[in-house]
Motif scaffolding. Structure first.
Motif, mmCIF file in Angstrom:
data_model
loop_
_atom_site.group_PDB
_atom_site.id
_atom_site.type_symbol
_atom_site.label_atom_id
_atom_site.label_comp_id
_atom_site.label_asym_id
_atom_site.label_seq_id
_atom_site.Cartn_x
_atom_site.Cartn_y
_atom_site.Cartn_z
ATOM 1 N N LEU A 53 0.615 -1.192 0.069
ATOM 2 C CA LEU A 53 -0.049 -0.017 -0.112
ATOM 3 C C LEU A 53 0.929 1.304 -0.085
ATOM 4 N N SER A 54 2.014 1.165 0.494
ATOM 5 C CA SER A 54 3.129 2.255 0.590
ATOM 6 C C SER A 54 4.333 1.670 -0.109
ATOM 7 N N PHE A 55 5.017 2.570 -0.534
ATOM 8 C CA PHE A 55 6.363 2.100 -1.353
ATOM 9 C C PHE A 55 7.781 2.397 -0.248
ATOM 10 N N PRO A 56 8.566 1.519 -0.238
ATOM 11 C CA PRO A 56 9.861 1.702 0.558
ATOM 12 C C PRO A 56 10.834 2.841 0.108
ATOM 13 N N THR A 57 11.093 3.513 1.048
ATOM 14 C CA THR A 57 12.242 4.618 0.712
ATOM 15 C C THR A 57 13.614 3.888 -0.173
ATOM 16 N N ARG A 58 13.880 2.656 0.685
ATOM 17 C CA ARG A 58 14.865 1.919 0.333
ATOM 18 C C ARG A 58 14.634 0.655 0.914
ATOM 19 N N GLY A 59 15.277 -0.382 0.365
ATOM 20 C CA GLY A 59 15.201 -1.985 1.017
ATOM 21 C C GLY A 59 14.165 -2.665 0.277
ATOM 22 N N SER A 60 14.031 -3.674 0.550
ATOM 23 C CA SER A 60 12.833 -4.443 -0.031
ATOM 24 C C SER A 60 12.162 -5.243 0.839
ATOM 25 N N ALA A 61 10.761 -5.585 0.609
ATOM 26 C CA ALA A 61 10.081 -6.758 1.346
ATOM 27 C C ALA A 61 9.477 -7.843 0.315
ATOM 28 N N PHE A 62 9.502 -8.921 0.977
ATOM 29 C CA PHE A 62 9.066 -10.213 0.288
ATOM 30 C C PHE A 62 8.076 -10.883 0.941
ATOM 31 N N VAL A 63 7.166 -11.245 0.359
ATOM 32 C CA VAL A 63 6.256 -12.483 1.005
ATOM 33 C C VAL A 63 6.140 -13.512 -0.017
ATOM 34 N N PHE A 64 6.565 -14.815 0.574
ATOM 35 C CA PHE A 64 6.316 -15.981 -0.274
ATOM 36 C C PHE A 64 7.485 -15.800 -1.272
ATOM 37 N N ASP A 65 8.498 -15.089 -1.201
ATOM 38 C CA ASP A 65 9.698 -14.670 -2.178
ATOM 39 C C ASP A 65 9.183 -13.825 -3.333
ATOM 40 N N LEU A 66 7.934 -13.158 -3.232
ATOM 41 C CA LEU A 66 7.341 -12.164 -3.945
ATOM 42 C C LEU A 66 7.526 -10.837 -3.593
ATOM 43 N N ASP A 67 7.983 -10.047 -4.303
ATOM 44 C CA ASP A 67 8.146 -8.626 -4.111
ATOM 45 C C ASP A 67 6.803 -7.778 -3.636
ATOM 46 N N CYS A 68 6.755 -7.214 -2.802
ATOM 47 C CA CYS A 68 5.685 -6.765 -2.068
ATOM 48 C C CYS A 68 5.251 -5.588 -2.922
ATOM 49 N N HIS A 69 6.183 -4.964 -3.654
ATOM 50 C CA HIS A 69 5.963 -3.721 -4.394
ATOM 51 C C HIS A 69 5.807 -3.923 -5.658
ATOM 52 N N ARG A 70 6.628 -4.892 -6.310
ATOM 53 C CA ARG A 70 6.406 -5.100 -7.810
ATOM 54 C C ARG A 70 5.163 -6.150 -7.964
ATOM 55 N N GLN A 71 5.175 -7.114 -6.883
ATOM 56 C CA GLN A 71 4.340 -8.377 -7.309
ATOM 57 C C GLN A 71 2.981 -8.263 -6.273
ATOM 58 N N ALA A 72 2.695 -6.879 -6.178
ATOM 59 C CA ALA A 72 1.584 -6.931 -5.124
ATOM 60 C C ALA A 72 0.181 -7.853 -5.184
ATOM 61 N N VAL A 73 0.044 -7.726 -6.447
ATOM 62 C CA VAL A 73 -1.480 -8.483 -6.586
ATOM 63 C C VAL A 73 -1.020 -9.821 -6.658
ATOM 64 N N GLU A 74 0.028 -10.449 -7.016
ATOM 65 C CA GLU A 74 0.453 -11.749 -6.688
ATOM 66 C C GLU A 74 0.567 -12.175 -5.165
ATOM 67 N N VAL A 75 1.250 -11.318 -4.448
ATOM 68 C CA VAL A 75 1.158 -11.405 -2.933
ATOM 69 C C VAL A 75 -0.240 -11.689 -2.253
ATOM 70 N N LYS A 76 -1.120 -10.745 -2.785
ATOM 71 C CA LYS A 76 -2.530 -10.701 -2.046
ATOM 72 C C LYS A 76 -3.355 -11.935 -2.596
ATOM 73 N N LYS A 77 -2.862 -12.570 -3.150
ATOM 74 C CA LYS A 77 -3.668 -13.879 -3.442
ATOM 75 C C LYS A 77 -3.534 -14.748 -2.449
ATOM 76 N N HIS A 78 -2.439 -14.673 -1.533
ATOM 77 C CA HIS A 78 -2.219 -15.432 -0.465
ATOM 78 C C HIS A 78 -2.420 -14.772 0.857
ATOM 79 N N VAL A 79 -2.842 -13.859 1.041
ATOM 80 C CA VAL A 79 -2.873 -12.811 2.349
ATOM 81 C C VAL A 79 -4.364 -12.507 2.654
ATOM 82 N N GLY A 80 -4.491 -12.871 3.795
ATOM 83 C CA GLY A 80 -5.888 -12.080 4.507
ATOM 84 C C GLY A 80 -5.377 -11.212 5.390
ATOM 85 N N TYR A 81 -6.133 -9.815 5.459
ATOM 86 C CA TYR A 81 -5.614 -8.598 5.979
ATOM 87 C C TYR A 81 -6.542 -7.806 6.714
#
Lengths: 304, 537
Positions: A53-81
């Motif tokens: 929902l927001s973008f990092p100033t630097r660094g990166s975050a991954f969920v199931f090895d998917l980039d939370c920024h670039r592959q956000a749609v794919e990430v959310k297939k696996h997430v309940g929030y």
């Protein structure tokens, strides 16, 4: 174990020292990870990064090895929030909100939705605006759990829930873990994460201070205790009890600090005639500071 | 309390203040160009405007001394501007009651020991102050526009400013009272709008038929029209002013009483019956479908505007024949109505007035749609949507598709009503011409929606203000370009101008391509901006 969540130098700098800085975090598959910190520490900022929902100033975050920024749609297939702030769905009924967001999430089992509603004593027939804050939170919990996601990201999920529903929520989290899901749960209440978490990350002023096991967490937790006795005070037994510190005896009263479990203290005073016992739990920040500096500060929360 | 309540109106003051200022300024500054500089040319101009006024009674008050600059500005600017400030009063009153309660501000104020009476008084006073500033901005616009062209009578200007202020205040107070009766923000807006529109139509009825003159005194718009103080021989209607003050105070008092007798976030008269059945009803299957789900959430907006289109189409087409029969022999009117309509004045009337008015309605509809998108953002719904596997461009694509579908529905209802009404009054319109005049209304509305999509994607809080200014400037350019003989490219800066006159002549293809370019670019840019924007902050 593989990492479900991984962040590498994740930074979100809002300026003036606010934000999240150099977060390196790993959450294993199948664990319940508590993310603890006082208000404004950076918990929600971290979660918003994980949700893309927001973008990092630097660094990166991954969920199931998917980039939370670039592959956000794919990430959310696996997430309940569950967001920290509930959205405002106005005049839609609870079941309409469930249908609306459920269609986007996909794979919703209606029988399971009904079961979740029943467990949380949630009436989905009312209009959203008529719900109390607790009921809005229940609805968000139903939405987060209803498609049985592999990862649950829950931002202060129990705020507004009554104690009975909190217990039900803890059961739901345990069941999700048993079913193989990973849970990332933020909170500013120490006792809450003790109920369900395997490990705990503690964040303060935007920086991850430590990742602790439950045992270490018990060390962090402390209570200021005042006990009034009808007769003699078992002072020596209290002083010898594990985790009991700073014992001060004044007439028939004892003041002390308890770290971790109350059991040793209870054993020490067993048999004595206790007239009154009061326990004050300091805020997480105070407990945390006291743990790392050895200086307990003023208690702010009270429980008996 | 008062300071905070006043602060909540800051964007309204700026937006409506600018509109009032610009409107009065341009009409004042344009007077010499349109009316000439000699007494004879101004008299001739006034006569032709008198004719026009009789046809535009739904929009403009009765003309008075149109051969003078103050009289012209009073008629041309201060007259129709009530339709603009009316929107402000309705929206502000609904937000002051239901918006504040939805955001739990009222809980906070009451917990801080602010009495309910004081809260109502503060909200009325805050809007009163805001409206006064906006009315003064209108007066300033008049003074700037008239400077160098006409001697300014400051006393008369103060009088006009007073009446403008009072109409805003009385409409706000009435809507504030009405908002006590319903439970939701939307309900307050709809009820307020319905009552205010009825009051306006009562005044409109009296403008064109003196038999309704007595009845029209129930309308605050009549109290406003009755004062012609800005014109050199005009007067301040004391009865109108007194009624405005009395009704404002009475409505405020009744609102305070109503507020004291109801629950916060509750309606004055709660209804329980029938609630159980709808509680158990299954959710609409439309909620599970992309596009249809957004359309379902905005169904009352679409239905409401479709009804407005139908009502106005029936009204304007219904009066077309009688108005034309009555006015066709007046000098200049025949040429005006037959220009571009192959010598058919009724067709000319419908082309100019119904399709011209439909543009205003569709601009309003598009702005209403965009306000829903902006609200989704500020109310956390966009965050909830993006917490699902939904691409950000998909959100914009869905908005575009829902806007197309909604606009088609609204336009179709309006055009069908116009066609059926024309047949009912014995003047069946050519179906091909109605279709040719109707379908370009869709890209017209979508042009506004596309501009709104850009702002709602990146700066949602500014979206409505920007669209309001666009609509106003567009209308102004449309009005002024022929009068001031601006070049085509400058006239085409108006979205209204891009629509052309397809019902009377042919589709204005240059304008149509320009609108399509704006639509594609707007929604495309919106998708790009949303992709790069942080949501929920």
């Amino acid at each position: 174990m593989t990492d479900t969540i991984r962040t590498e130098g994740l930074t979100k700098d809002y300026g003036a020292g606010r934000g999240l800085f150099d977060l390196d975090l790993r959450v294993d598959a199948g664990e319940v990870f508590g993310y603890l910190g006082p208000n404004g520490a950076g918990k929600t900022t971290t979660i918003r990064q994980l949700m893309g929902l927001s973008f990092p100033t630097r660094g990166s975050a991954f969920v199931f090895d998917l980039d939370c920024h670039r592959q956000a749609v794919e990430v959310k297939k696996h997430v309940g929030y569950v967001p920290g702030e509930p959205p405002q769905f106005g005049g839609l009924r609870g079941r309409e909100v469930i249908a609306y967001l459920g269609a986007m999430a996909g794979g919703v089992d209606q029988a399971y939705v009904r079961e979740l509603c029943a467990r949380l004593e949630f009436d989905p027939g009312r209009r959203y605006r008529e719900y109390s804050s607790g009921n809005k939170k229940k609805l968000l919990l139903v939405i987060a759990f209803m498609h049985r996601p592999k990862l649950l990201i829950l931002d202060e999920p129990t705020s507004g829930l009554d104690p009975l529903n909190q217990q039900e929520f803890y059961s739901m989290v345990r069941e999700a873990r048993t079913a193989g899901a990973t849970v990332f749960l933020s909170s500013h209440i120490l006792s809450e994460v003790e109920h369900v978490c395997d490990r705990v990350g503690i964040i303060r002023e935007g920086r991850l201070v430590t990742v602790a096991s439950l045992d270490e967490l018990h060390q962090i937790r402390m209570h200021r205790v005042e006990i009034e006795f009808a007769g003699d005070v078992p002072a020596e037994a209290i002083r010898r009890a594990d985790g009991v510190e700073d014992v001060a005896v004044e007439n028939h009263r004892v003041h002390c600090v308890v770290r971790g479990s109350f059991e040793p203290l209870m054993t020490a005073i067993a048999g004595a005639h206790v007239v009154n016992l009061t326990s004050h739990e300091p805020s997480l920040e105070d407990s945390f500071l006291a743990y790392y500096s050895g200086e307990p500060r003023e208690a702010v929360a009270t429980s008996c | 309390m008062l300071r905070y309540a006043f602060r909540l109106h800051r964007w309204g003051i700026i937006g409506y203040g600018v509109v009032l200022l610009v409107s009065a300024y341009f009409q004042g500054a344009a007077f010499e160009q349109v009316a000439g500089t000699t007494a004879a040319s101004r008299a001739a101009f006034a006569r032709s405007m008198d004719l026009l006024a009789s046809q535009l009674s739904y929009l403009l008050p009765p003309p008075f001394q149109l051969d003078t600059l103050p009289g012209y500005v009073q008629w041309r600017s201060y007259g129709p501007i009530v339709l603009v400030v009316m929107i402000w009063a309705i929206a502000a009153a609904a937000a002051a009651v239901r918006g504040d309660e939805d955001r739990q501000l009222v809980d906070y104020w009451l917990a801080a020991r602010v009495s309910r009476v004081r809260l109502v008084a503060s909200r009325l006073a805050a809007f009163g102050l805001a409206a006064l500033l906006a009315a003064v901005a209108g007066g300033l616009g008049y003074a700037l526009g008239a400077a160098g062209h006409w001697s300014i009578d400051w006393g008369r200007l103060a009088g006009k400013t007073l009446t403008l202020w009072l109409i805003m205040l009385v409409l706000f107070a009435l809507c504030y009272l009405l908002a006590q009766l319903v439970q939701t923000l939307r309900g307050a807006q709809v009820l307020g709008a319905a009552v205010v529109v009825v009051l306006y139509l009562v005044d409109v009825l009296a403008r064109s038929n003196s038999a309704f003159d007595g009845l029209s005194w129930i309308s605050p718009f009549k109290w406003y029209d009755a004062s012609t103080i800005l014109a050199p021989a005009g007067q301040l209607d004391i009865a109108g002013v007194a009624l405005s003050v009395v009704v404002t105070v009475a409505a405020g008092g009744l609102a305070a009483l109503a507020f004291a007798r109801r629950d916060v976030r509750g309606a004055l008269f709660s209804r329980q019956a029938g609630a159980a059945a709808s509680r158990d009803a299954a959710p609409s299957p439309l909620l599970s479908l992309p596009v249809a789900s957004l359309l379902y959430r905005q169904r009352w907006v679409v239905a409401g505007w479709a009804v407005i289109m139908v009502v106005m189409a029936v009204y304007m087409v219904g009066i077309a024949k009688s108005v034309v029969d009555a006015a066709i022999d007046l000098p200049g009117m025949h040429d005006f109505l037959t220009h571009g309509s192959a010598g058919d004045p009724i067709r000319g009337f419908i082309g100019a007035f119904w399709f011209g008015f439909a543009l205003l309605l569709l601009a309003g509809f598009a702005i209403h749609l965009v306000s829903g998108w902006a609200s989704d953002d500020t109310e956390g719904i966009l965050t909830a949507i993006l917490s699902n596997p939904v691409p950000r461009w998909g959100v914009i694509a869905e908005r575009a598709a829902a806007a197309i579908a909604g606009t088609v529905i609204v336009v179709a209802f309006g055009s069908l009503a116009a066609a059926l009404m024309s047949a009912a009054v014995g003047y069946p319109l050519d179906a091909g011409a109605v279709f040719r005049g109707s379908w370009p209304l869709i890209p017209f509305a979508l042009t506004y929606a596309a501009v709104g999509a850009v702002f709602s994607a990146y700066f949602p809080r500014a979206a409505i203000g920007v669209l309001g200014i666009l609509a106003f400037v567009s209308f102004l350019v449309y009005e002024l370009a022929p009068l001031l003989k601006w070049p085509t490219w400058a006239a085409d800066l108006s979205v209204q101008q891009l629509y052309g006159t397809p019902f009377l002549t042919d589709v204005y293809w240059t304008g149509l391509w320009a609108m399509l370019a704006v639509i594609v670019a707007g929604f495309g840019l919106a998708a790009l901006l949303l992709q790069r924007r942080e949501v929920g902050v």
